[in-house]
Motif scaffolding. Structure first.
Motif, short mmCIF file in Angstrom:
data_model
loop_
_atom_site.label_atom_id
_atom_site.label_comp_id
_atom_site.label_asym_id
_atom_site.label_seq_id
_atom_site.Cartn_x
_atom_site.Cartn_y
_atom_site.Cartn_z
N GLN A 1 32.63 35.76 34.65
CA GLN A 1 33.63 34.66 35.45
C GLN A 1 33.63 33.90 34.88
O GLN A 1 32.01 32.67 34.61
CB GLN A 1 33.47 34.85 36.40
N ASP B 1 33.86 47.70 43.46
CA ASP B 1 34.75 46.70 42.28
C ASP B 1 33.44 45.83 42.41
O ASP B 1 33.07 44.91 41.29
CB ASP B 1 36.01 45.72 43.58
N GLU C 1 31.99 42.42 38.72
CA GLU C 1 33.04 41.71 39.41
C GLU C 1 33.60 42.60 39.22
O GLU C 1 34.27 42.10 38.17
CB GLU C 1 32.91 41.27 40.41
N GLN C 2 34.71 43.56 39.50
CA GLN C 2 36.06 43.72 38.92
C GLN C 2 37.25 43.06 39.17
O GLN C 2 37.25 42.97 40.27
CB GLN C 2 36.26 45.51 39.06
N ASP C 3 38.29 42.29 38.85
CA ASP C 3 39.49 41.82 38.88
C ASP C 3 40.43 42.38 38.23
O ASP C 3 40.65 43.19 37.60
CB ASP C 3 39.48 40.46 38.47
N ASP D 1 43.49 41.31 37.38
CA ASP D 1 43.56 41.10 36.29
C ASP D 1 42.63 41.12 35.10
O ASP D 1 43.42 41.33 33.84
CB ASP D 1 44.08 39.23 36.36
N GLN E 1 34.02 41.82 35.00
CA GLN E 1 33.44 40.39 34.87
C GLN E 1 32.47 40.56 35.53
O GLN E 1 31.77 40.83 36.18
CB GLN E 1 34.28 38.96 35.09
N ARG F 1 29.43 38.16 37.06
CA ARG F 1 29.06 36.83 38.49
C ARG F 1 28.65 36.42 37.77
O ARG F 1 28.31 36.00 38.73
CB ARG F 1 29.47 38.04 39.51
#
Length: 159
Positions: free
Chosen positions: A53, A102, A139-141, A143, A147, A149
């Motif tokens: 991130q 997430d 963490e899952q975003d 968009d 990624q 963290r």
């Protein structure tokens, strides 16, 4: 069927459904981490840091905090041009634990080989291989997908 049987049957079905989703997430996370090998081979700091991130934090082997993706990329460019120039990385994912829909924790074993001279302060088994264990909080975003963290790399001796 009794109420208890209906409940248990429903729970087994739900667990099977959840397991397939988690398995897909685990595969995506493992693929993301294994891609680090290619970035290392290419001596590509930006490629190494791509899946972090923007405001991520990494604690490296020396205990220094790398603040953000850009600092991570710059430090790896420096490492690839310096003490780890020409080295190879073997990354083996040891464990992935889903912490919710997430978030996930992943732990990997890393072996950096072909080191000409082990940097001071790192364990030297005399074989030109540095063994570490690296932990990743992901963490899952919606968009960007998964990624990193936070990450911490720790030298392991003996391995």
């Amino acid at each position: 069927m009794t109420r208890k049987m209906v409940f248990l049957t429903g729970m087994v079905g739900l667990m099977a459904f959840s397991g397939s989703v988690v398995a897909g997430d685990e595969a995506a996370i493992e693929q993301l981490l294994k891609a680090k090998e290619s970035a290392w081979s290419a001596a590509d700091g930006a490629g190494w840091a791509r899946d972090y991130q923007e405001d991520s934090v990494v604690v490296n082997l020396a205990g220094s905090r790398l603040e953000g993706r850009d600092e991570n990329a710059q430090r790896h460019d420096s490492v690839f041009a310096g003490p780890f120039a020409g080295t190879e990385l073997d990354l083996s994912v040891e464990h992935i634990e889903m912490l919710g829909d997430d978030r996930a924790l992943a732990v990997a074993k890393l072996a950096v080989s072909n080191i000409e001279s082990m940097p001071e302060g790192l364990p030297d088994g005399g074989d030109g291989i540095l063994h570490t264990r690296m932990s990743f909080l992901l963490e899952q975003d919606a968009d960007a997908g998964w990624q990193i963290r936070f990450a911490q790399n720790t030298a392991v001796s003996p391995y």
